[in-house]
Write a protein that holds these residues in place. Sequence first.
Motif, PDB file in Angstrom:
ATOM      1  N   VAL A  37      17.030   8.035   8.588  1.00 30.93           N
ATOM      2  CA  VAL A  37      15.911   8.210   7.660  1.00 30.93           C
ATOM      3  C   VAL A  37      14.842   9.099   8.291  1.00 30.93           C
ATOM      4  O   VAL A  37      14.319  10.018   7.646  1.00 30.93           O
ATOM      5  CB  VAL A  37      15.320   6.842   7.241  1.00 30.93           C
ATOM      6  N   ARG A  38      14.551   8.873   9.550  1.00 31.56           N
ATOM      7  CA  ARG A  38      13.552   9.709  10.241  1.00 31.56           C
ATOM      8  C   ARG A  38      14.017  11.159  10.338  1.00 31.56           C
ATOM      9  O   ARG A  38      13.238  12.089  10.145  1.00 31.56           O
ATOM     10  CB  ARG A  38      13.253   9.146  11.622  1.00 31.56           C
ATOM     11  N   LEU A  68      17.481   3.655  10.185  1.00 34.42           N
ATOM     12  CA  LEU A  68      16.134   4.226  10.267  1.00 34.42           C
ATOM     13  C   LEU A  68      16.114   5.521  11.074  1.00 34.42           C
ATOM     14  O   LEU A  68      15.319   6.422  10.788  1.00 34.42           O
ATOM     15  CB  LEU A  68      15.161   3.218  10.864  1.00 34.42           C
ATOM     16  N   GLN A  91      18.122   4.892   3.075  1.00 36.77           N
ATOM     17  CA  GLN A  91      17.944   6.332   2.903  1.00 36.77           C
ATOM     18  C   GLN A  91      17.709   6.748   1.454  1.00 36.77           C
ATOM     19  O   GLN A  91      16.802   7.546   1.191  1.00 36.77           O
ATOM     20  CB  GLN A  91      19.134   7.080   3.523  1.00 36.77           C
ATOM     21  N   VAL A  95      14.045   6.755   0.174  1.00 35.84           N
ATOM     22  CA  VAL A  95      13.061   7.716   0.636  1.00 35.84           C
ATOM     23  C   VAL A  95      13.326   9.137   0.145  1.00 35.84           C
ATOM     24  O   VAL A  95      12.577  10.046   0.464  1.00 35.84           O
ATOM     25  CB  VAL A  95      12.935   7.722   2.180  1.00 35.84           C
ATOM     26  N   THR A 128       4.395  10.349   4.882  1.00 38.68           N
ATOM     27  CA  THR A 128       5.286   9.205   5.096  1.00 38.68           C
ATOM     28  C   THR A 128       4.641   8.215   6.053  1.00 38.68           C
ATOM     29  O   THR A 128       3.791   8.580   6.864  1.00 38.68           O
ATOM     30  CB  THR A 128       6.634   9.642   5.701  1.00 38.68           C
ATOM     31  N   GLU A 129       5.088   6.993   5.923  1.00 35.87           N
ATOM     32  CA  GLU A 129       4.663   5.938   6.835  1.00 35.87           C
ATOM     33  C   GLU A 129       5.802   4.934   6.916  1.00 35.87           C
ATOM     34  O   GLU A 129       6.266   4.421   5.901  1.00 35.87           O
ATOM     35  CB  GLU A 129       3.400   5.262   6.310  1.00 35.87           C
ATOM     36  N   LEU A 130       6.272   4.680   8.128  1.00 29.91           N
ATOM     37  CA  LEU A 130       7.316   3.687   8.346  1.00 29.91           C
ATOM     38  C   LEU A 130       6.722   2.537   9.136  1.00 29.91           C
ATOM     39  O   LEU A 130       6.164   2.738  10.211  1.00 29.91           O
ATOM     40  CB  LEU A 130       8.482   4.280   9.138  1.00 29.91           C
ATOM     41  N   GLU A 131       6.843   1.368   8.589  1.00 29.51           N
ATOM     42  CA  GLU A 131       6.356   0.179   9.273  1.00 29.51           C
ATOM     43  C   GLU A 131       7.483  -0.844   9.249  1.00 29.51           C
ATOM     44  O   GLU A 131       7.843  -1.362   8.190  1.00 29.51           O
ATOM     45  CB  GLU A 131       5.123  -0.366   8.549  1.00 29.51           C
ATOM     46  N   VAL A 132       8.039  -1.105  10.422  1.00 32.49           N
ATOM     47  CA  VAL A 132       9.212  -1.966  10.514  1.00 32.49           C
ATOM     48  C   VAL A 132       8.993  -2.997  11.608  1.00 32.49           C
ATOM     49  O   VAL A 132       8.645  -2.647  12.736  1.00 32.49           O
ATOM     50  CB  VAL A 132      10.481  -1.139  10.842  1.00 32.49           C
TER      51      VAL A 132
END
Length: 71
Positions: A29-30, A26, A65, A68, A46-50
């Motif tokens: 990915v960011r 991640l 990766q 996205v 984008t929105e990451l929810e982990v």
Amino acid sequence: MVLNLADVFRYLLRSDRTFIEIEEELRIVRAYLEIEELRLGSKLRTELEVDESVLRATIPLLSIQPLVETP
């Protein structure tokens, strides 16, 4: 941007490991998304929810990766 690109390249060139923790995947990915944000501007959303409980789990290298990447 250069630092993010260097992080992504270092990650991609790793051949010593085939599995990696989700947390590290991640991070890359960011970094990739920050590069794309500079390129695409407001067109990229984008929105990451982990869930934090999965961050230490291991997955095959480059599993997230490609999901996205922009077309």
